[in-house]
Design an enzyme around this catalytic site. Structure first.
Site, PDB file in Angstrom:
ATOM      1  CG  HIS A  69      34.442  40.950  34.711  1.00 33.21           C
ATOM      2  ND1 HIS A  69      33.901  41.527  33.319  1.00 33.21           N
ATOM      3  CD2 HIS A  69      33.799  40.195  34.998  1.00 33.21           C
ATOM      4  CE1 HIS A  69      33.062  40.579  32.805  1.00 33.21           C
ATOM      5  NE2 HIS A  69      33.068  39.575  33.831  1.00 33.21           N
TER       6      HIS A  69
ATOM      7  CE1 TYR B 126      26.749  35.341  37.207  1.00 32.91           C
ATOM      8  CE2 TYR B 126      28.785  35.316  38.039  1.00 32.91           C
ATOM      9  CZ  TYR B 126      27.872  35.791  37.574  1.00 32.91           C
ATOM     10  OH  TYR B 126      28.078  37.238  37.175  1.00 32.91           O
TER      11      TYR B 126
END
Length: 98
Positions: free
Chosen positions: A14, A79
Site C-alpha cells: 500500500h 502518522y
C-alpha cells in the site's frame, strides 16, 4: 494539475500520500490519474508485473481522503513518519518531498 506531494510512504502492499490538491481538482480525479500513471510506469519498468496483472487492476479500487477539520499537517506527517518506523522490515521508503 497543480498537485504537490508533501510526504509519502511506499510499502510492499500500500501507499500513503499527503498531497496538497487545488480546490478545482477533485480528489477522485487526482487519485484516478495517479493510480493509472503509476500503474503504467511500474508495468513498463517491470514487465513481469505487467504479465501478472494482465486484465486485472494493479491498484485496489478504493482510497481514503480527508480535508480540513481537526486534522493538522503535523498530525498527518507524524502518522506517515510513524508508519515508516512500524514497517521498516517491509523495506519501505519514505518519499518526503520539498
Amino acid at each position: 494539475m497543480g498537485v504537490r506531494i508533501v510526504n509519502g510512504v511506499l510499502s510492499a502492499d500500500h501507499v500513503h500520500i499527503f498531497a496538497e490538491i487545488p480546490p478545482q481538482v477533485a480528489v477522485s480525479d487526482f487519485v484516478k490519474i495517479a493510480k493509472g500513471r503509476s500503474s503504467r510506469k511500474i508495468q513498463q519498468e517491470f514487465p513481469e508485473i505487467g504479465k501478472r496483472y494482465w486484465g486485472r487492476h494493479f491498484w485496489g479500487r478504493g482510497f481514503f481522503s480527508t480535508t480540513g477539520g481537526n486534522v493538522t499537517d503535523e498530525m498527518i506527517n507524524a502518522y506517515i513518519n510513524g508508519h515508516v518506523d512500524a514497517h521498516k522490515s517491509d523495506n519501505e521508503n519514505n518519499i518526503t518531498l520539498e
